[in-house]
Design an enzyme around this catalytic site. Structure first.
Site, PDB file in Angstrom:
ATOM      1  N   SER A 134     -84.993   4.651  25.411  1.00  0.00           N
ATOM      2  CA  SER A 134     -84.752   3.579  24.127  1.00  0.00           C
ATOM      3  C   SER A 134     -86.052   4.030  23.071  1.00  0.00           C
ATOM      4  CB  SER A 134     -84.598   2.625  24.705  1.00  0.00           C
ATOM      5  OG  SER A 134     -84.214   1.232  23.156  1.00  0.00           O
ATOM      6  N   ASP A 264     -72.687   2.898  25.210  1.00  0.00           N
ATOM      7  CA  ASP A 264     -74.240   2.787  24.703  1.00  0.00           C
ATOM      8  C   ASP A 264     -73.901   1.991  24.069  1.00  0.00           C
ATOM      9  OD1 ASP A 264     -76.963   2.156  23.811  1.00  0.00           O
ATOM     10  OD2 ASP A 264     -77.729   3.593  24.892  1.00  0.00           O
ATOM     11  N   HIS A 293     -76.458   1.124  27.480  1.00  0.00           N
ATOM     12  CA  HIS A 293     -77.917   1.374  27.367  1.00  0.00           C
ATOM     13  C   HIS A 293     -78.425   1.763  28.210  1.00  0.00           C
ATOM     14  CE1 HIS A 293     -80.994   2.239  24.721  1.00  0.00           C
ATOM     15  NE2 HIS A 293     -81.807   0.915  24.704  1.00  0.00           N
TER      16      HIS A 293
END
Length: 327
Positions: A134, A264, A293
């Site tokens: 991320s 995601d 995610h």
């Protein structure tokens, strides 16, 4: 920051002692809490920020960069596997997150990357494999963009924000600025509840029909988030959403694995991994069907196997002698 961390640990240790019904002499307890009696792993950056890191195992270094608003604890399952299989697993808490100090300034991708470069230098890391999730994927990209790959053997971007999350003329498939303004509004209104809502829903895909919800994961995410600095995590929303990593991705010249879940909900795959795979020359793309995610938790066994296989594939691959002379 050390005094704050000391206080946190004192409270936890005292609580554990009381809960167990154990009585310890005051002098003995104080001795156990002395800084010199423990291995406290921090570096101090050029602007005086203390960066906490954990350093497990021995071998070729694998450096983990975590997502927002978490800490290196988010990577522990993967660090354990790598360290148990002949690698040196290193995870740091980004400035303003986890156990690192909470400076008012410097909460941006350039500084995050520079902090990480200083960790590389102070630990003398060479031939490292960089893994970022991320926001951490953005940190890895910006590190390579600013500092090159002379100390890097390979890179993994997992559920990563590059090339850019924000909708722009160059990336019309991105998310509108209003989405991130909404994040900031909810954060300022009640960040504790906002963190709980994110963890209970889209982060792990616990809002999907039939999802097996883990209250432990929700609580762990919330706790890590609440350890972040209030302004640091607020500023980081802009850093992870509005930073354009296109030029950074084009500078990748090491084996690169891009992993992303096709469900995601935090970083949609269409405007992230699918585009990054085209910008990074020779990148390998792995898509996890139905993946969330947080693949490190919801697809743990598959991710662990893929990361270990990738690390083994670049094991022993080193930078050239000419490059090493410049390190």
């Amino acid at each position: 920051m050390r005094e704050i961390d000391e206080g946190r640990r004192n409270v936890l240790i005292s609580g554990a002692v009381l809960a167990a019904g154990i009585t310890l002499p005051i002098a003995a307890t104080a001795a156990q809490l002395k800084q010199g009696d423990r291995q406290v792993s921090t570096i101090t950056t050029n602007d005086g920020t203390q960066i906490y890191y954990k350093d497990w195992g021995k071998g070729q270094p694998v450096v983990f960069s975590h997502g927002w608003p978490l800490s290196s604890d988010a990577w522990e399952a993967q660090m354990f596997v790598l360290a148990s299989n002949g690698f040196r697993a290193i995870g740091h808490d980004r400035r303003g997150h986890g156990r690192s100090s909470q400076p008012w300034d410097g909460n941006n991708m350039d500084t995050y990357a520079d902090d990480l470069a200083q960790l590389f230098e102070k630990l003398d890391l060479r031939n490292a494999i960089m893994i970022g999730h991320s926001t951490g994927g953005g940190e890895v990209a910006r590190f390579i963009g600013r500092h090159g790959t002379k100390r890097v053997a390979g890179a993994v971007l997992m559920g990563a924000v590059p090339p850019i999350m924000l909708k722009t003329p160059a990336y019309p498939g991105g998310l509108p600025l209003e989405v991130f303004d909404g994040f900031r509004k909810a954060y300022l209104a009640d960040r504790a509840q906002f963190f709980l809502d994110v963890a209970s829903g889209p982060f792990f895909n616990f809002n999907r029909p039939g999802a097996k919800v883990s209250q432990g994961l929700i609580q762990s995410w919330w706790l890590q988030g609440m350890m972040s600095g209030h302004k640091n995590a607020y500023d980081c929303i802009k850093a992870f959403s509005e930073t354009d990593f296109t030029a950074d991705l084009k500078k990748f010249d090491v084996p690169t694995l891009i992993i992303h879940g096709d469900d995601d909900q935090i970083v949609p795959i269409a405007n992230s991994a699918l585009l990054s795979a085209k910008l990074v020359k020779g990148a390998q793309l792995k898509i996890y069907k139905g993946g969330s995610h947080s693949l490190g938790d919801t697809s743990k066994e598959q991710l662990n196997a893929d990361l270990l296989a990738f690390a083994r594939s670049v094991r022993g691959k080193s930078v050239s002698a000419a490059e090493r002379e410049t390190v």
